[in-house]
Design a protein around this motif. Structure first.
Motif, short mmCIF file in Angstrom:
data_model
loop_
_atom_site.label_atom_id
_atom_site.label_comp_id
_atom_site.label_asym_id
_atom_site.label_seq_id
_atom_site.Cartn_x
_atom_site.Cartn_y
_atom_site.Cartn_z
N ILE A 76 55.17 55.49 41.38
CA ILE A 76 54.96 55.53 42.61
C ILE A 76 54.06 56.85 42.58
N GLU A 77 54.24 58.14 42.86
CA GLU A 77 54.66 59.06 43.09
C GLU A 77 53.63 60.40 42.90
N LYS A 78 53.52 59.94 41.71
CA LYS A 78 53.06 60.24 40.80
C LYS A 78 51.30 59.43 40.51
N ILE A 79 51.84 58.91 41.13
CA ILE A 79 50.33 58.17 41.33
C ILE A 79 49.27 58.72 42.26
N LEU A 80 49.83 58.81 43.20
CA LEU A 80 49.56 59.02 44.38
C LEU A 80 49.49 60.75 44.56
N GLY B 280 57.43 66.74 51.07
CA GLY B 280 56.79 67.07 50.96
C GLY B 280 55.90 65.29 52.08
N VAL B 281 54.52 65.45 52.15
CA VAL B 281 53.79 65.00 53.32
C VAL B 281 52.86 64.05 52.56
N CYS B 282 52.44 62.71 53.34
CA CYS B 282 51.69 61.65 52.53
C CYS B 282 50.17 61.46 54.13
N ILE B 283 49.12 61.57 53.39
CA ILE B 283 48.16 62.09 54.26
C ILE B 283 47.47 60.67 53.60
N VAL C 5 52.09 53.34 51.29
CA VAL C 5 53.09 54.11 52.45
C VAL C 5 54.94 53.61 52.15
N MET C 6 54.89 52.10 52.26
CA MET C 6 56.00 51.20 51.79
C MET C 6 56.94 51.39 50.49
N GLU C 7 55.78 51.53 49.49
CA GLU C 7 56.27 51.96 48.20
C GLU C 7 56.85 53.44 48.35
N LEU C 8 55.90 54.51 48.65
CA LEU C 8 56.61 55.56 48.51
C LEU C 8 57.98 55.89 49.33
N LEU C 9 57.82 55.58 50.71
CA LEU C 9 58.91 55.81 51.35
C LEU C 9 59.87 54.85 51.13
N GLY C 10 59.68 54.16 51.22
CA GLY C 10 61.12 53.07 51.03
C GLY C 10 61.94 52.71 49.83
N ARG C 11 60.38 53.12 48.26
CA ARG C 11 61.08 52.89 47.14
C ARG C 11 61.20 51.84 46.71
N ILE C 12 60.77 50.31 47.14
CA ILE C 12 60.71 49.39 46.83
C ILE C 12 59.37 48.72 46.63
N ALA D 186 48.25 60.81 48.68
CA ALA D 186 47.39 60.75 48.96
C ALA D 186 47.25 59.11 49.17
N VAL D 187 46.84 58.34 49.89
CA VAL D 187 47.54 56.75 50.01
C VAL D 187 46.47 56.19 51.04
N LYS D 188 46.08 55.03 50.46
CA LYS D 188 44.80 54.17 50.79
C LYS D 188 45.01 52.78 52.04
N THR D 189 46.91 52.38 51.72
CA THR D 189 47.16 51.25 52.82
C THR D 189 48.64 51.52 52.77
N ILE D 190 48.57 50.33 53.61
CA ILE D 190 50.22 50.08 53.93
C ILE D 190 51.17 49.68 52.95
N ASN D 191 50.72 49.06 52.03
CA ASN D 191 51.70 48.73 50.94
C ASN D 191 51.89 49.84 50.44
#
Length: 835
Positions: free
Chosen positions: A4-8, A724-727, A761-768, A754-759
């Motif tokens: 997910i990190e590579k994608i975002l 890093g920063v999620c925007i 964000v959850m996967e990036l920060l929660g790693r699930i 860069a994220v488009k949905t809360i999902n």
């Protein structure tokens, strides 16, 4: 790095504007021509052309734009080009109104004629002042005057002789008394009779003398009246002679003036001038005879002479367009009452009254711009007392009315009301957009007066030639300011980057060219300090760094607080119910990012989400709205099959001032969900962004400052390479990061996602996986399961208020719920048997 990190994660190409070097194919800006036109304002330019092209009343122009957007420069440029094709308006003069001196006459003349007339009138009056006294001293005039005097004197003497003869017949003697009366004394033996002799006379004799005295007295009165009439007749005859002599000097001069100035109204005034000059010819005579003047000089007393300047015959030129090329353009820098409308000066007489005359009328900007264009700053105009009200009246009536300027009515003023002057003028007012909207809203006359809005944008699209145009703008600055050095191509490219950052969009560039001009001058200074003849990229960066250094004292103090852990923040590891949010602090022209720890506390109850900032009255309306949106998201996602029953509080830690905006709503939502699901959240990634009720991430402001703010704190506390920063993805176009931050990202020391949905964000920060409420083990499933457990506890403890009892769901051993809701009053044991 996870998938997910590579994608975002964003690449280095996303961190700033792309500079096409093909558009900057030069060594230095010295090779270029100077920028002459105003760039990036087509909408405003078309509006100006329309407003200037329609001469009807009301089609005045309001140029709306922020400071530095080139409003005044474009207005001047458009006007200067336009007025060259237009005719020069005439002059305006004020002259004395001989019939009503308190109502001076306004007369329009051809351009340049006003001062010519003024000079001609001064020379004409000066000739009269010198020639008329001389003519009255000439032999012909003296002989005629003497002849008339002798004739009238002879008639007066004949009357006196007749009176004396009658007195002789009546045996009376005439004697003039000191008070001017004439006494009639009876005689005896040819001598005046004494009073005692008169008293000895008999009554009959006394009566006779008294009757003779009365008869003679009547005759004396008649003769004295005749004498006064003769005096008046003599004076009138002498006046006629004087007028006859004066006409010989006055009429030729007036005739010459009429021939020189072909103006109907002026010629009528010349006729009235001639009448007044002839009627008041005594003004030009010697006020005292030489003997009296000599005596006054010997006694040290100033001779009493009249006003030899003859102000009533002067010409007051209030507008002179003799040297004007095309229509006049007047830019009023200080639009106070006197500067705009002109004034009537005065002086105090001995009684303390303020006296004035038409020569003291002075023109203001409106009259000097008559027939052309007047440019004013509307905000400054509104701040001046009485100005806006009078300006509206003047524009609507298309005429200028003069008043004595006495805003507080302190002085008693002699009445003077000059004739109004018709106006043909176009007003161009400049101001900011907010002022325009406020005036539209609160002043009903404004929309009728300023029908054309020239809207100046604060940014312009980066078209193919805009980079080259900016290079020409740099060249222009070098022409204007000798200390501005030429820029090489890389320095121009760096200036483009700064312009894009000021615009807040990599596909645009700021239209506030004054801010770029400041950077150009500062970069030239640092180039000179470096003993360079050319401004290079490093000098631009030096100017940028120094500008930040001059303003970032508070930012550095806050970094110190983070470094010594006065302000708490985690930039590594994981935590439940805790995330790093980002905010921006604006201090004048400098803004910087400040990370803040956002925490949530969740428990069983029915209080809902408690916004601690709101409860403590430290949140603004937008912040409170964002919290309500979070509740909407929770209902959309988790309350479709069962109600929500929760008690949670959320806050931004160590925040002691007012909080506004919705850019922390994603951080708050992730913090809440982490607390519900008991999922650990990464602390090395800060997050910013807004969220809607469906979980879509929305753009926010200040994205560059927020990223840089978190980077600065990580740098102070120690970069790990994972931070890093999620925007929001919608903010990628706004990324123009500081060079040091961009370099760190390119080297892999820092990251931007860069994220488009809360999902995401959850996967990036929660790693699930985010999943959904029906997918076991996913983020949403764990949140939903926790909510159902809380409902069950509430059901068992009957916490719900009467009438709001919540339905319950059966939870299986594997954590799945029975979709069939448990009915109120249904036996729990029977439900468990069925399960």
């Amino acid at each position: 790095m996870t998938g997910i990190e590579k994608i975002l994660e964003l690449s280095s190409e996303d961190l700033g504007p792309h500079i096409n070097r093909a558009n900057l194919s030069f060594e230095t800006t010295d090779e270029l021509s100077s920028l002459e036109e105003i760039i990036g304002q087509p909408r405003a330019h078309r509006a100006l052309e329309l407003g200037l092209g329609i001469r009807d009343n009301g089609y005045n122009i309001f140029a709306a734009g922020v400071n530095g957007s080139g409003k005044m420069a474009m207005v001047k440029d458009v006007l200067n080009k336009r007025v060259q094709e237009e005719s020069v308006p005439g002059d305006w003069i004020y002259v004395n109104n001989f019939d009503q001196p308190d109502h001076p006459l306004a007369i329009a003349l051809e351009a340049g004629s006003g001062n010519v007339l003024k000079k001609q009138m001064e020379e004409f009056i000066e000739r009269l002042r010198e020639d008329i006294p001389k003519s009255f001293r000439q032999e012909d005039f003296s002989k005629e005057k003497q002849r008339l005097s002798m004739a009238y004197e002879q008639r007066a003497n004949e009357a006196i002789q007749e009176l004396e003869k009658l007195a002789q017949e009546k045996n009376l003697q005439l004697q003039e008394m000191p008070d001017g009366r004439i006494a009639m004394i009876p005689k005896v033996d040819g001598k005046p009779m004494r009073q005692e002799d008169f008293d000895k006379l008999d009554e009959e004799h006394k009566k006779e003398i008294t009757e003779n005295q009365q008869l003679l007295g009547q005759k004396v009165s008649t003769i004295l009246s005749q004498r006064e009439e003769l005096g008046r007749m003599l004076h009138e005859e002498l006046r006629n002679i004087e007028k006859s002599f004066a006409k010989g000097f006055i009429e030729p001069g007036i005739r010459d003036l009429k021939e020189q100035f072909k103006n109907e109204k002026l010629n009528s005034w010349f006729d009235r001038l001639k009448e007044d000059l002839i009627e008041n010819i005594n003004k030009f005579q010697d006020k005292q005879d030489p003997q009296k003047q000599q005596m006054a000089a010997l006694m040290g007393v100033a001779p009493q002479t009249g006003d030899s300047s003859f102000p009533e015959y002067k010409v007051n030129v209030v507008v002179d367009n003799g040297k004007t090329k095309g229509s006049p353009v007047v830019i009023e820098e200080s639009p106070n009452y006197k500067n705009l409308f002109g004034t009537i000066h005065g002086s105090f007489d001995r009684s303390g009254q303020l006296m004035t005359n038409f020569n003291n009328i002075k023109a203001g900007s409106i009259l000097r711009a008559n027939g052309g264009y007047l440019v004013i700053n509307l905000m400054e105009t509104l701040l001046e007392p009485l100005v806006w009200k009078e300006l509206k009246r003047t524009i609507k009536s298309s005429s200028l009315e003069y008043h004595m300027y006495d805003p507080f009515g302190v002085f008693a003023t002699s009445s003077l009301k000059p004739e109004q002057i018709p106006l043909d003028i176009k007003i161009v007012a400049v101001g900011n957009p907010l002022l325009y909207h406020l005036m539209q809203l609160y002043d009903e006359d404004f929309r009728e007066i300023f029908k054309v809005k020239a809207d100046f944008t604060s940014e312009m699209e980066r078209k193919e030639d805009i980079d080259l145009q900016l290079a020409k703008f740099i060249k222009k600055q070098g022409n204007i300011h000798s200390h501005v050095l030429p820029f090489d191509a890389e320095a121009v490219g760096e200036t483009v980057r700064i312009g894009a950052r000021l615009a807040g969009d990599k596909n645009k560039i700021t239209a506030e060219l004054s801010r770029l001009a400041d950077m150009i001058m500062e970069a030239s200074y640092w180039a000179r300090q470096d003993n360079s003849d050319v401004v290079r990229k490093k000098h631009i960066r030096k100017a940028e760094e120094e500008k930040i250094f001059r303003s970032n004292l508070i930012s550095e103090k806050i970094e110190e607080l983070f470094e010594n852990e006065t302000l708490l923040i985690s930039i590594d590891g994981v935590a439940v119910g805790q995330v790093n949010g980002l905010s921006v602090i604006q201090l004048g022209d400098y803004a910087f990012g400040r990370p803040s720890r956002v925490t949530a506390s969740v428990g069983i109850g029915t209080a809902g989400i408690i916004n601690i900032e709101r409860e403590s009255r430290l949140s603004g309306q937008s912040f409170d709205k964002a919290m309500l949106i979070l509740e909407g998201y929770l209902r959309n996602k988790y309350a479709l099959k069962h109600p929500l029953a929760l008690s949670a509080s959320i806050t931004m830690e160590q925040s002691y001032g007012m909080i506004e905006g919705d850019s922390a709503s994603i951080a708050e939502l992730v913090c809440l969900l982490s607390s519900f699901a008991n999922i650990e959240i990464r602390q090395d990634i800060a997050i910013t962004g807004s969220v809607n009720q469906w979980g879509n991430v929305q753009a926010i402001g200040g994205v560059n400052e927020k990223i840089e703010g978190f980077y600065d704190i990580c740098k102070v506390k120690g970069l790990t390479g994972n931070q890093g920063v999620c925007i929001p993805a919608a903010n990628v176009r706004n990324l123009i990061l500081r060079p040091d931050v961009a370099d760190a990202i390119k080297e892999g020391k820092f990251h931007v996602y860069a994220v488009k949905t809360i999902n995401e964000v959850m996967e990036l920060l929660g790693r699930i996986p985010a999943g959904n409420i029906d997918e076991q083990g996913t983020f949403h499933w764990r949140v939903d399961r926790r909510l159902i457990e809380m409902l069950s506890v509430l059901r068992e403890q009957r916490v719900y208020a009467p009438g709001h009892e919540a339905p319950q769901y059966h939870i299986s051993q594997n954590g799945n719920r029975d979709p069939r809701p448990r009915l109120p009053g249904e036996n729990r044991e029977k439900d468990e048997d069925k399960q």
